[in-house]
Design a protein around this motif. Structure first.
Motif, PDB file in Angstrom:
ATOM      1  N   ARG A 108      -2.596  14.132  -2.266  1.00  0.00           N
ATOM      2  CA  ARG A 108      -2.969  14.910  -1.087  1.00  0.00           C
ATOM      3  C   ARG A 108      -4.481  14.954  -0.898  1.00  0.00           C
ATOM      4  NH1 ARG A 108      -4.418  18.968   0.040  1.00  0.00           N
ATOM      5  NH2 ARG A 108      -2.735  19.526   1.473  1.00  0.00           N
ATOM      6  N   GLN A 109      -5.259  14.380  -1.837  1.00  0.00           N
ATOM      7  CA  GLN A 109      -6.709  14.333  -1.686  1.00  0.00           C
ATOM      8  C   GLN A 109      -7.098  13.314  -0.606  1.00  0.00           C
ATOM      9  OE1 GLN A 109      -8.515  13.532  -5.494  1.00  0.00           O
ATOM     10  NE2 GLN A 109      -7.448  15.221  -6.521  1.00  0.00           N
ATOM     11  N   PRO A 110      -8.266  13.484   0.023  1.00  0.00           N
ATOM     12  CA  PRO A 110      -8.695  12.521   1.049  1.00  0.00           C
ATOM     13  C   PRO A 110      -8.759  11.084   0.533  1.00  0.00           C
ATOM     14  CG  PRO A 110     -10.045  14.508   1.124  1.00  0.00           C
ATOM     15  CD  PRO A 110      -9.177  14.641  -0.091  1.00  0.00           C
ATOM     16  N   SER A 111      -9.208  10.914  -0.702  1.00  0.00           N
ATOM     17  CA  SER A 111      -9.292   9.578  -1.307  1.00  0.00           C
ATOM     18  C   SER A 111      -8.613   9.613  -2.666  1.00  0.00           C
ATOM     19  CB  SER A 111     -10.749   9.132  -1.452  1.00  0.00           C
ATOM     20  OG  SER A 111     -11.396   9.049  -0.204  1.00  0.00           O
ATOM     21  N   GLY A 167       2.017   8.400  -8.916  1.00  0.00           N
ATOM     22  CA  GLY A 167       1.735   8.223  -7.502  1.00  0.00           C
ATOM     23  C   GLY A 167       0.504   7.373  -7.269  1.00  0.00           C
ATOM     24  N   ALA A 168       0.502   6.605  -6.175  1.00  0.00           N
ATOM     25  CA  ALA A 168      -0.650   5.785  -5.799  1.00  0.00           C
ATOM     26  C   ALA A 168      -0.668   5.641  -4.286  1.00  0.00           C
ATOM     27  CB  ALA A 168      -0.568   4.410  -6.456  1.00  0.00           C
ATOM     28  N   VAL A 169      -1.850   5.434  -3.744  1.00  0.00           N
ATOM     29  CA  VAL A 169      -1.957   5.192  -2.312  1.00  0.00           C
ATOM     30  C   VAL A 169      -1.925   3.683  -2.078  1.00  0.00           C
ATOM     31  CG1 VAL A 169      -4.496   5.306  -2.344  1.00  0.00           C
ATOM     32  CG2 VAL A 169      -3.258   5.651  -0.204  1.00  0.00           C
ATOM     33  N   ALA A 170      -0.999   3.267  -1.214  1.00  0.00           N
ATOM     34  CA  ALA A 170      -0.809   1.853  -0.903  1.00  0.00           C
ATOM     35  C   ALA A 170      -1.442   1.536   0.451  1.00  0.00           C
ATOM     36  CB  ALA A 170       0.692   1.531  -0.882  1.00  0.00           C
ATOM     37  N   PRO A 171      -1.692   0.249   0.739  1.00  0.00           N
ATOM     38  CA  PRO A 171      -2.264  -0.127   2.036  1.00  0.00           C
ATOM     39  C   PRO A 171      -1.466   0.489   3.185  1.00  0.00           C
ATOM     40  CG  PRO A 171      -2.245  -2.018   0.577  1.00  0.00           C
ATOM     41  CD  PRO A 171      -1.496  -0.934  -0.134  1.00  0.00           C
ATOM     42  N   GLY A 172      -2.175   0.830   4.256  1.00  0.00           N
ATOM     43  CA  GLY A 172      -1.528   1.496   5.377  1.00  0.00           C
ATOM     44  C   GLY A 172      -1.432   2.989   5.177  1.00  0.00           C
ATOM     45  N   ASP A 173      -2.199   3.518   4.202  1.00  0.00           N
ATOM     46  CA  ASP A 173      -2.190   4.947   3.862  1.00  0.00           C
ATOM     47  C   ASP A 173      -0.773   5.448   3.600  1.00  0.00           C
ATOM     48  OD1 ASP A 173      -3.546   7.304   3.253  1.00  0.00           O
ATOM     49  OD2 ASP A 173      -3.277   8.111   5.270  1.00  0.00           O
ATOM     50  N   ARG A 174      -0.110   4.707   2.694  1.00  0.00           N
ATOM     51  CA  ARG A 174       1.237   5.091   2.281  1.00  0.00           C
ATOM     52  C   ARG A 174       1.223   5.635   0.861  1.00  0.00           C
ATOM     53  NH1 ARG A 174       4.390  -0.358   3.089  1.00  0.00           N
ATOM     54  NH2 ARG A 174       2.375  -1.125   2.323  1.00  0.00           N
ATOM     55  N   ALA A 175       2.141   6.557   0.596  1.00  0.00           N
ATOM     56  CA  ALA A 175       2.287   7.133  -0.741  1.00  0.00           C
ATOM     57  C   ALA A 175       3.389   6.384  -1.481  1.00  0.00           C
ATOM     58  CB  ALA A 175       2.640   8.613  -0.651  1.00  0.00           C
ATOM     59  N   SER A 219       9.829   5.370  -4.228  1.00  0.00           N
ATOM     60  CA  SER A 219       9.722   5.605  -2.781  1.00  0.00           C
ATOM     61  C   SER A 219       8.393   5.065  -2.270  1.00  0.00           C
ATOM     62  CB  SER A 219       9.832   7.104  -2.463  1.00  0.00           C
ATOM     63  OG  SER A 219       8.777   7.828  -3.080  1.00  0.00           O
ATOM     64  N   LEU A 220       8.368   4.785  -0.977  1.00  0.00           N
ATOM     65  CA  LEU A 220       7.155   4.332  -0.290  1.00  0.00           C
ATOM     66  C   LEU A 220       7.243   4.877   1.124  1.00  0.00           C
ATOM     67  CD1 LEU A 220       4.577   2.582  -0.458  1.00  0.00           C
ATOM     68  CD2 LEU A 220       5.955   0.653   0.359  1.00  0.00           C
ATOM     69  N   GLU A 221       6.321   5.779   1.482  1.00  0.00           N
ATOM     70  CA  GLU A 221       6.398   6.455   2.772  1.00  0.00           C
ATOM     71  C   GLU A 221       4.985   6.763   3.274  1.00  0.00           C
ATOM     72  OE1 GLU A 221       7.859  10.533   2.596  1.00  0.00           O
ATOM     73  OE2 GLU A 221       7.478  10.548   0.442  1.00  0.00           O
ATOM     74  N   PRO A 222       4.844   7.079   4.546  1.00  0.00           N
ATOM     75  CA  PRO A 222       3.527   7.486   5.051  1.00  0.00           C
ATOM     76  C   PRO A 222       2.992   8.671   4.239  1.00  0.00           C
ATOM     77  CG  PRO A 222       5.025   7.087   6.876  1.00  0.00           C
ATOM     78  CD  PRO A 222       5.853   7.029   5.626  1.00  0.00           C
ATOM     79  N   ALA A 270      -2.617   1.228  -5.112  1.00  0.00           N
ATOM     80  CA  ALA A 270      -1.569   0.240  -5.363  1.00  0.00           C
ATOM     81  C   ALA A 270      -1.805  -0.988  -4.488  1.00  0.00           C
ATOM     82  CB  ALA A 270      -0.194   0.832  -5.066  1.00  0.00           C
ATOM     83  N   GLU A 271      -1.702  -2.149  -5.108  1.00  0.00           N
ATOM     84  CA  GLU A 271      -1.852  -3.425  -4.395  1.00  0.00           C
ATOM     85  C   GLU A 271      -0.587  -4.249  -4.595  1.00  0.00           C
ATOM     86  OE1 GLU A 271      -4.423  -7.576  -4.861  1.00  0.00           O
ATOM     87  OE2 GLU A 271      -5.117  -5.738  -5.850  1.00  0.00           O
ATOM     88  N   GLU A 272       0.033  -4.687  -3.514  1.00  0.00           N
ATOM     89  CA  GLU A 272       1.285  -5.425  -3.633  1.00  0.00           C
ATOM     90  C   GLU A 272       1.022  -6.861  -4.059  1.00  0.00           C
ATOM     91  OE1 GLU A 272       5.587  -5.725  -1.409  1.00  0.00           O
ATOM     92  OE2 GLU A 272       3.802  -5.299  -0.194  1.00  0.00           O
TER      93      GLU A 272
END
Length: 372
Positions: A138-141, A174-182, A230-233, A146-148
């Motif tokens: 939930r932090q801004p950065s 948890g990791a932030v994926a491209p497209g600002d996905r969780a 899971s992978l979601e916005p 995560a890199e596919e």
């Protein structure tokens, strides 16, 4: 005779619920195994034997547990009572135990049925123990990315807090994926799993230091596609996280049970006012608990969010005031490690920031300003 936290006060376990099988089994472990050594555990750390006892009594099966037909109690009532009992008896063990359910809940909701079917049976019996690292999403950065790749997802970064380090087998990470996905993934974290997850240098905690909590470096951890939960916005994930954590947490009511008991026990020496204070604190905590649990039971998560948050802030504030009274009633020895009053004071401040959201932070400030 097994004691009941809050005996004789409005915070005591209601008689019918005390006889519910899982509640009774957990209460027995809390009273006979956890509470007698809680101060030692807070200093030296949660032993594996504590977790084994919780597995044996069925406490790892909370998520899917259903009370016996005709008991008159709901799943939610049992879950909350178990958390209150464990937090009242031994917050260090409670916190290691509660982290386990991050993975259990994530798998229960996952569309990855193969992953769920593979791991849930062992997780709900305590045959496998898990922890979690994802609140930072939930932090801004977020500090983990995560890199596919063709083989899955490559995770890199730094987990600020991971509880149960060294005594758990796996984690939901948890990791932030491209497209600002969780992205949430199941990863192994037990001894001998390689050098992808490594404990980093960090200062010791002055609260809840017995929970085996470590900062963890994530060094090119490859997560196969089949281990993705899971992978979601990320906006959706943050919304759900904040809605869940608008609610008052059962563990704080457990903390208040112990504070009330300590004040009542201290009253003959500290003064009769502490007996009155204990009863008033118990009554106020019970009132707030009734309101908080009613909102959870009767309203959908997106309703009455402001009211839920204000109640949570009020409960946290009450916990801090109760712990302050415990220190005053105890006197100088409260500043020593190994004293219950001092531990309660540190834990009250820990609860202020555990699963904290911006809305809760604001509600805490508003409540404090109103008292000035």
């Amino acid at each position: 005779m097994r004691s009941t936290p809050g005996r004789g006060t409005a915070l005591e376990t209601e008689p019918g619920l005390a006889g519910e099988p899982l509640v009774a089994a957990v209460a027995d472990v809390a009273d006979t195994v956890l509470r007698p050594v809680a101060e030692r555990t807070a200093v030296t750390g949660v032993p594996l034997t504590h977790l084994a006892e919780l597995a044996h009594c069925g406490a790892y099966g909370l998520v899917g547990y259903e009370p016996p037909e005709g008991s008159g109690h709901t799943h939610a009532q049992v879950v909350r009572e178990v958390h209150e009992l464990l937090s009242a008896a031994d917050p260090s063990t409670w916190f290691v135990h509660v982290q386990h359910f991050g993975l259990v809940k994530a798998l229960s909701r996952s569309t990855n049925t193969a992953l769920r079917d593979r791991w849930l049976p062992a997780l709900v019996t305590g045959g496998k123990r898990s922890t979690a690292g994802f609140a930072y999403l939930r932090q801004p950065s977020p500090p983990v990315t995560a890199e596919e790749t063709d083989d899955g997802w490559l995770l890199r970064g730094h987990v600020p807090w991971m509880t149960g380090w060294g005594i758990t087998d796996m984690a939901v990470l948890g990791a932030v994926a491209p497209g600002d996905r969780a992205l949430l993934a199941r990863v192994d974290c037990g001894p001998g799993v390689g050098d992808g997850l490594v404990a980093a240098e960090s200062a010791p905690l002055w609260a809840m230091n017995g929970t085996h909590t470590a900062a963890v470096e994530v060094r090119d951890v490859l997560v196969p596609h089949e281990d993705v939960i899971s992978l979601e916005p990320r906006t959706d994930w943050v919304r759900d996280y904040d809605l869940e954590n608008a609610n008052a947490q059962p563990a704080v009511f457990g903390h208040l049970r112990t504070a009330v008991d300590l004040l009542r026990a201290a009253a003959p020496r500290a003064g009769a006012a502490y007996e009155t204070l204990a009863l008033r604190l118990a009554e106020e905590a019970a009132r707030l608990r009734t309101e908080a649990y009613a909102l959870r039971d009767e309203q959908p998560p997106e309703k009455e969010v402001a009211a839920r948050t204000e109640i949570r802030a009020a409960v946290l504030d009450l916990g801090v005031r109760a712990a302050t009274a415990c220190v005053a009633a105890t006197g100088g020895r409260a500043v020593r490690y190994g004293d219950t009053a001092g531990r309660l004071a540190r834990e009250a401040l820990f609860h202020l920031i555990q699963a904290q959201t911006p809305r809760l932070r604001g509600a805490t400030a508003d409540l404090t300003l109103r008292g000035l």
